[in-house]
Design an enzyme around this catalytic site. Structure first.
Site, PDB file in Angstrom:
ATOM      1  N   ARG A   1     -10.422 -11.597   1.722  1.00  0.00           N
ATOM      2  CA  ARG A   1     -11.237 -12.687   1.164  1.00  0.00           C
ATOM      3  C   ARG A   1     -10.506 -14.023   1.231  1.00  0.00           C
ATOM      4  O   ARG A   1     -11.140 -15.077   1.278  1.00  0.00           O
ATOM      5  CB  ARG A   1     -11.646 -12.333  -0.258  1.00  0.00           C
ATOM      6  CG  ARG A   1     -10.533 -12.198  -1.259  1.00  0.00           C
ATOM      7  CD  ARG A   1     -10.899 -11.347  -2.452  1.00  0.00           C
ATOM      8  NE  ARG A   1     -10.946  -9.925  -2.120  1.00  0.00           N
ATOM      9  CZ  ARG A   1     -11.272  -8.965  -2.976  1.00  0.00           C
ATOM     10  NH1 ARG A   1     -11.578  -9.276  -4.229  1.00  0.00           N
ATOM     11  NH2 ARG A   1     -11.297  -7.705  -2.603  1.00  0.00           N
TER      12      ARG A   1
ATOM     13  N   LYS B   1       0.834  -1.199   0.000  1.00  0.00           N
ATOM     14  CA  LYS B   1       0.000   0.000   0.000  1.00  0.00           C
ATOM     15  C   LYS B   1       0.876   1.260   0.000  1.00  0.00           C
ATOM     16  O   LYS B   1       2.034   1.218   0.429  1.00  0.00           O
ATOM     17  CB  LYS B   1      -0.893   0.025   1.248  1.00  0.00           C
ATOM     18  CG  LYS B   1      -1.964  -1.041   1.303  1.00  0.00           C
ATOM     19  CD  LYS B   1      -2.741  -0.947   2.609  1.00  0.00           C
ATOM     20  CE  LYS B   1      -3.830  -2.000   2.705  1.00  0.00           C
ATOM     21  NZ  LYS B   1      -4.929  -1.744   1.755  1.00  0.00           N
TER      22      LYS B   1
END
Length: 503
Positions: free
Chosen positions: A360, A286
């Site tokens: 996920r 990030k």
């Protein structure tokens, strides 16, 4: 703080106890156009028109959120009167009530008032009774008094002067209001736990810390806690979960908490919370700006733990299982790489196209694990996608489900709790975006409908029970000057379970 409930019909002259009872302050509502609420009319009469004269003099105009203290008012037992502006009477709404209540608490918390008589819960809020007003007021007060200073060298251990609040309610609502007050306190305690966990830094709130928190909850509230370590997770073949965890020196934990409030044979509601205690993005790193807020990537886990704590304190007659897969997502020589293929507990192979779509990857194995409980419903909660923030902002939680009945229950609970959610699509056509040339599916589906394709990914692992997904990326915490965890969606989840339990 101590909360008590007393029925009072101001229109029938039964308010003598409130008028003469000793307290530090009585809180009254004033609408615009110099209109007094029912309680204010009685107080005004006892005070020989003082309240009316103050309003006519322009000291308070009734605009929403304006406040004014009156001291040494004759004819009543309270040493102060707090007038709170309610806005226009014909536009009075749930939001207006909440804004007025917030203004009242802020005014009171700035004083040395200890005991308060609170009449605003009886205001005419459309489609709401006094019990709703009590619950909303208690939650608002607890929100105003919440503070997180544990990590400072000199934590602020001071408590507000306000200790006792007496709510006047419509007599017909007195029993319901007492229940609502108890539920509100339990709910606030659960939200405080969720906020504390979220606000802790990633070097403190590690997967092991979350596991120890779960064990303490079990000890304090009579729950059953199972915490699975690395070898047990490996034995379950949760390779998707472990592919995320392997880049960190912090060992992963798989937490299972059981609350039994109904018969043992009754199917439980299973809550699954994403527990990434720090999300660097992994190899798909990030940007540095704002990365500190990635300590909040475990807010799904925090909300699940906060909810089961609230449920236990309420003593709801329902069975609940909380599942928390927890680890860090860090870059390392052995971390997931874009293009890696992992095998989930279900047996489906997943091509990891972006290591920053890791939530996920841990949730899919937890959703498969949930099948063993033969659940009545499964709800997963996750700070899953920035795309959900683009779609809904920071007001509504994203709700996804193919089960219309379950989605309807959750939306009803969100409205009742004042914890709004918005249902987004989950059409099969979106599944095409998850196709992989090399595995059964990819872990991302491109930029279009990113929150939808993330939910579609999870749906592939939740086919054997009623399931819903809550994307709380936009609602779990606030940025900027008010930076901090919100405690959402604990109110929504708790209300859903209250409704399911018939409480």
């Amino acid at each position: 703080m101590d909360f008590s409930i007393k029925g009072c019909d101001w229109s029938k002259g039964s308010a003598k106890g409130f008028l003469t009872g000793k307290s530090d302050c009585i809180v009254l509502g004033v609408f615009e156009a110099q209109t007094l609420s029912g309680a204010a009319l009685d107080i005004d009469e006892a005070a020989k028109g003082l309240v009316s004269r103050v309003i006519k003099a322009g000291d308070i105009d009734g605009k929403l959120g304006k406040t004014l203290f009156l001291h040494e008012v004759s004819g009543i037992g309270a040493s102060r009167v707090l007038l709170v502006g309610l806005g226009k009477q014909d536009a009075f709404s749930q939001k207006a009530y909440n804004d007025a209540v917030k203004a009242a608490w802020r005014a009171l918390l700035g004083t040395k008032v200890v005991q308060v008589t609170f009449t605003l819960a009886q205001l005419p809020v459309p489609e709401r009774a006094s019990d709703w007003g009590v619950r909303a007021a208690i939650l608002a007060l607890r929100n105003e008094t919440y503070k997180f200073t544990q990590m400072k060298s000199k934590p602020d251990a001071s408590a507000p002067a306000l200790k006792r609040i007496v709510f006047s309610v419509d007599p017909a609502d007195e029993k319901a209001a007492k229940i609502a007050a108890k539920q509100a306190v339990a709910l606030a305690n659960g939200m405080d736990l969720t906020r504390d966990l979220g606000n802790l830094p990633g070097n403190v709130c590690t997967p092991t810390y979350l596991a120890n928190t779960a064990k303490k909850l079990a000890k304090d509230w009579g729950l059953k806690a199972d915490v699975l370590g690395l070898k047990q997770i490996q034995a379950l073949k949760m390779s998707s979960f472990l592919s995320v965890a392997k880049g960190s020196v912090e060992p992963p934990q798989f937490i299972v908490l059981h609350y039994q409030g109904a018969a043992a044979k009754a199917a439980p509601v299973v809550l699954v919370g994403k527990g990434i205690t720090f999300d660097s993005g992994g190899i798909s790193l990030k940007p540095g700006e704002g990365m500190d807020e990635m300590k909040y990537d475990m807010c799904g886990a925090g909300s699940v733990l906060g909810t089961i704590r609230a449920v236990a304190e309420m003593g709801l007659k329902i069975n609940v299982v909380a599942i928390v897969p927890t680890c860090e997502n860090m870059p390392a020589g052995n971390a997931n790489k874009p293009g890696d293929i992992v095998t989930s507990m279900k047996g489906l192979t997943i091509e990891v196209l972006n290591t920053d779509a890791e939530g996920r990857l841990i949730l899919c194995d937890a959703l498969t694990y949930a099948e063993r409980f033969k659940p009545a419903a499964v709800i997963d909660v996750a700070t899953l996608t920035g795309a959900c923030i683009i779609a809904l902002g920071h007001h509504n939680t994203g709700l996804f489900s193919k089960d219309d009945a379950l989605a309807g229950e959750l939306l009803d609970a969100s409205r009742e709790a004042g914890d709004p959610a918005w249902r987004l699509p989950l059409d099969d056509e979106y599944q095409d975006q998850l196709k992989s040339n090399f595995a059964d599916l990819a872990n991302i589906g491109g930029r279009p409908a990113g929150s939808v394709t993330a939910a579609c990914f999870l749906s592939r692992f939740a086919e054997n029970y009623p399931w819903a997904h809550l994307d709380i990326a936009g609602t779990a915490w606030k940025s900027g000057a008010a930076k901090g965890a919100t405690g959402r969606p604990v109110p929504l989840l708790a209300q859903f379970l209250i409704d399911r339990a018939g409480a």
